[in-house]
Design a protein around this motif. Structure first.
Motif, PDB file in Angstrom:
ATOM      1  N   VAL A   1       0.841  -1.200   0.000  1.00  0.00           N
ATOM      2  CA  VAL A   1       0.000   0.000   0.000  1.00  0.00           C
ATOM      3  C   VAL A   1       0.875   1.248   0.000  1.00  0.00           C
ATOM      4  O   VAL A   1       1.753   1.410   0.845  1.00  0.00           O
ATOM      5  N   ASP A   2       0.657   2.124  -0.967  1.00  0.00           N
ATOM      6  CA  ASP A   2       1.370   3.398  -1.035  1.00  0.00           C
ATOM      7  C   ASP A   2       0.537   4.448  -0.293  1.00  0.00           C
ATOM      8  O   ASP A   2      -0.461   4.945  -0.798  1.00  0.00           O
ATOM      9  N   ARG A   3       0.957   4.766   0.933  1.00  0.00           N
ATOM     10  CA  ARG A   3       0.177   5.677   1.763  1.00  0.00           C
ATOM     11  C   ARG A   3       0.579   7.140   1.581  1.00  0.00           C
ATOM     12  O   ARG A   3       0.041   8.020   2.261  1.00  0.00           O
ATOM     13  N   SER A   4       1.479   7.406   0.659  1.00  0.00           N
ATOM     14  CA  SER A   4       1.938   8.788   0.455  1.00  0.00           C
ATOM     15  C   SER A   4       0.876   9.658  -0.209  1.00  0.00           C
ATOM     16  O   SER A   4       0.944  10.882  -0.150  1.00  0.00           O
ATOM     17  N   ARG A   5      -0.135   9.029  -0.858  1.00  0.00           N
ATOM     18  CA  ARG A   5      -1.151   9.791  -1.585  1.00  0.00           C
ATOM     19  C   ARG A   5      -2.422  10.019  -0.766  1.00  0.00           C
ATOM     20  O   ARG A   5      -3.461  10.398  -1.296  1.00  0.00           O
ATOM     21  N   ARG A   6      -2.339   9.812   0.518  1.00  0.00           N
ATOM     22  CA  ARG A   6      -3.540   9.836   1.354  1.00  0.00           C
ATOM     23  C   ARG A   6      -4.357  11.127   1.221  1.00  0.00           C
ATOM     24  O   ARG A   6      -5.568  11.081   1.017  1.00  0.00           O
ATOM     25  N   ASN A   7      -3.710  12.270   1.385  1.00  0.00           N
ATOM     26  CA  ASN A   7      -4.460  13.520   1.443  1.00  0.00           C
ATOM     27  C   ASN A   7      -5.146  13.889   0.136  1.00  0.00           C
ATOM     28  O   ASN A   7      -6.047  14.726   0.122  1.00  0.00           O
ATOM     29  N   SER A   8      -4.721  13.292  -0.973  1.00  0.00           N
ATOM     30  CA  SER A   8      -5.314  13.652  -2.266  1.00  0.00           C
ATOM     31  C   SER A   8      -6.193  12.546  -2.846  1.00  0.00           C
ATOM     32  O   SER A   8      -6.799  12.729  -3.895  1.00  0.00           O
ATOM     33  N   TRP A   9      -6.282  11.400  -2.156  1.00  0.00           N
ATOM     34  CA  TRP A   9      -7.007  10.262  -2.737  1.00  0.00           C
ATOM     35  C   TRP A   9      -8.437  10.218  -2.230  1.00  0.00           C
ATOM     36  O   TRP A   9      -8.701  10.288  -1.034  1.00  0.00           O
TER      37      TRP A   9
END
Length: 555
Positions: free
Chosen positions: A501-509
């Protein structure tokens, strides 16, 4: 061709991340309009300084506070006062154990609401099929209707103590609840609810008047124990009742939909979690206060161990503490029942709006969301009338609430866990392994307690040995299942779909539109689990219906 019709791979990332991507009601897109402030659409940059963060928190406050304070409703008052009057403060430790369960359950719902923009009932329908979608709504509707009746029972008990005529008082309460929700102003409704939240703090002056022994309260809150000399079977069933009234199915549906209606986005996730924690603190403090001052009021008197109802507690407070304490208790009982009825009723209207594709938002005027408000008004008014009808089986309905809640809660938590591991729905916001293990353990405990509660209602004479046998057998089965699953997975590892899981995109997903989601692929263990769950629910519901019919016929 509309955005909903485009294939997923043709959608640019900014469309998928758009807050409007999966929204089922256009009113769910716009400014965040809270009771204490507004955040404009697009104003999602970093908050600088303490003043900016505090203003943001004030605007976000609401969903967590309302769902938690609404949980300390008439049913909770009855359960907590029974614990205090019959067993003193010896069961306070149960409340502290519920804190992580409350947070984990409601945090998962919080994430689903913020990231998906779709209500709980609709997600179940879309991801698990028509059977489970219909079951979730129908069962929720029945349980919520019975729960709202208990709220009006609480209102009637408070009115009786205050000397206010019950018929006009209950009907006026119903009209006030409906009117507060039907203004077409989300901000206005939330302000009414936050006023009721503040009203719940009137429990504190009662504690001051009664002044229970703080050392004893602290000890019983931190050190688990059972009341000496008590009937173990009755105590265990009361503990299950405390759990059931503190962790209720309607909370999951309400908070997810209310967060969506408030238009909260992932950028403000941390603020909403703070709101949830504040609500949990208030609900635990309130429950502790009720048990503590009830125990201290009746300690050493003839009424100790002989609980009747919340009205009897108000009379006891007047007798042993003073008229002011009794009045405050009755006022807080009415306050709690009103906010509970409003929240439970809205969870029903939101769920039906989700599943049936109706407009369902407090931002809309009555003329623009007729069915949403009609369902809410009908549930309130019918529940109020039932309470006022002579000969209504109110005790039977209260039992029905307890049993249905016990049957529904494990299944609701199962779907919550499955949805929070669905990458199509939550993307980088899916659960981690530790959270999954904890939630699976909670589900196992809830299922066991559900079995005990259902058995206790079906067989009222069940003794402590039978209860312990169910607890031990249930624990053994789940422990063996867990060990077996671990061993199986050790030799048959499953590759993560889509990789880590790539959690770096959380705020924009944000979740894409429902029509663009790939069909869920349930593992063999999940399919087996759902089959077992369906079988259990079917058997439990048949047995409960038979018992309710027997009680109704006087057998």
């Amino acid at each position: 061709m509309t955005v909903q019709e485009l294939p997923k791979e043709s959608l640019p990332s900014d469309v998928i991340a758009s807050p409007a991507a999966a929204a089922l009601d256009s009113a769910h897109i716009g400014d965040i309009e809270g009771a204490f402030g507004t955040i404009r659409l697009g104003d999602d940059g970093p908050r600088g300084g303490w003043s900016g963060r505090i203003r943001t928190l004030l605007a976000i406050l609401g969903p967590g506070l309302i769902v938690m304070v609404g949980d300390n409703d008439a049913g909770a008052f009855g359960t907590y006062t029974e614990a205090g009057q019959n067993y003193g403060t010896s069961l306070l430790w149960v409340l502290l154990l519920l804190v992580p369960v409350l947070y984990v359950n409601q945090e998962m719902v919080l994430r689903l609401g913020v990231v998906s923009g779709v209500g709980h009932a609709r997600l179940i329908l879309e991801r698990f099929g028509k059977f489970w979608g219909a079951f979730s709504v129908i069962d929720l509707f029945i349980l919520n209707a019975l729960t709202i009746i208990t709220e009006f029972i609480g209102i009637s008990l408070g009115l009786d103590y205050l000397g206010i005529p019950k018929i006009p008082g209950v009907l006026v309460s119903a009209v006030v609840i409906v009117a507060a929700a039907s203004t077409g102003s989300f901000k206005g409704f939330e302000r009414v609810c936050m006023t009721l939240v503040v009203g719940s703090l009137l429990l504190i002056p009662i504690v001051v008047m009664v002044h229970p022994p703080i050392a004893q309260v602290t000890r019983d809150l931190l050190v688990p124990g059972m009341p000496a000399g008590a009937d173990l079977s009755k105590v265990v069933l009361l503990i299950i009742g405390i759990i059931g009234t503190t962790v209720a199915p309607w909370q999951l549906f309400f908070q997810q939909s209310y967060i969506i209606d408030k238009r909260i986005t992932p950028q403000f996730m941390s603020y909403e979690k703070a709101d949830l924690w504040l609500g949990i603190v208030i609900v635990i403090v309130g429950a502790t206060a009720i048990i503590a001052f009830t125990a201290a009021t009746f300690a050493g008197h003839a009424e100790f161990g002989n609980f009747t109802d919340a009205g009897g507690v108000a009379q006891g407070l007047e007798k042993y503490v003073g008229r002011a304490a009794g009045i405050l208790f009755a006022v807080v009982l009415i306050d709690a029942s009103i906010i509970g009825a409003a929240a439970v009723g809205l969870s029903t209207s939101y769920a039906l709006g989700d599943v049936l594709g109706l407009k369902h938002s407090l931002h809309r005027k009555v003329s623009d969301a007729k069915m949403f408000y009609l369902v809410f008004a009908v549930i309130m008014l019918v529940s109020a009338v039932i309470v006022l009808l002579p000969g209504s089986p109110l005790g039977l309905m209260t039992v029905g609430v307890q049993v249905l809640a016990g049957v529904l809660l494990p299944s609701a938590t199962v779907f919550l866990l499955l949805l929070c591991n669905d990458r199509e729905v939550l993307g980088p916001w899916v659960n981690g392994q530790a959270l999954n293990i904890f939630t699976a353990a909670v589900i196992a405990i809830l299922v066991i307690l559900s079995l005990v509660l259902t058995a206790g209602v079906l067989f009222p004479d069940m003794d402590a040995k039978a209860i312990l046998a169910i607890l031990v057998a249930g624990a053994a089965v789940f422990a063996a299942s867990g060990v077996g699953y671990v061993i199986y997975r050790r030799f048959h590892p499953v590759a993560l779909q889509g990789g880590p899981v790539d959690r770096s995109r959380r705020n924009s997903w944000r979740m894409p539109p429902l029509a663009l989601l790939a069909a869920p692929k349930l593992s063999a263990s999940s399919r087996i689990g759902l089959t077992v769950l369906r079988t259990y629910l079917l058997i439990a519901m048949i047995l409960v219906i038979v018992k309710v019919v027997q009680l109704a016929l006087g057998h």
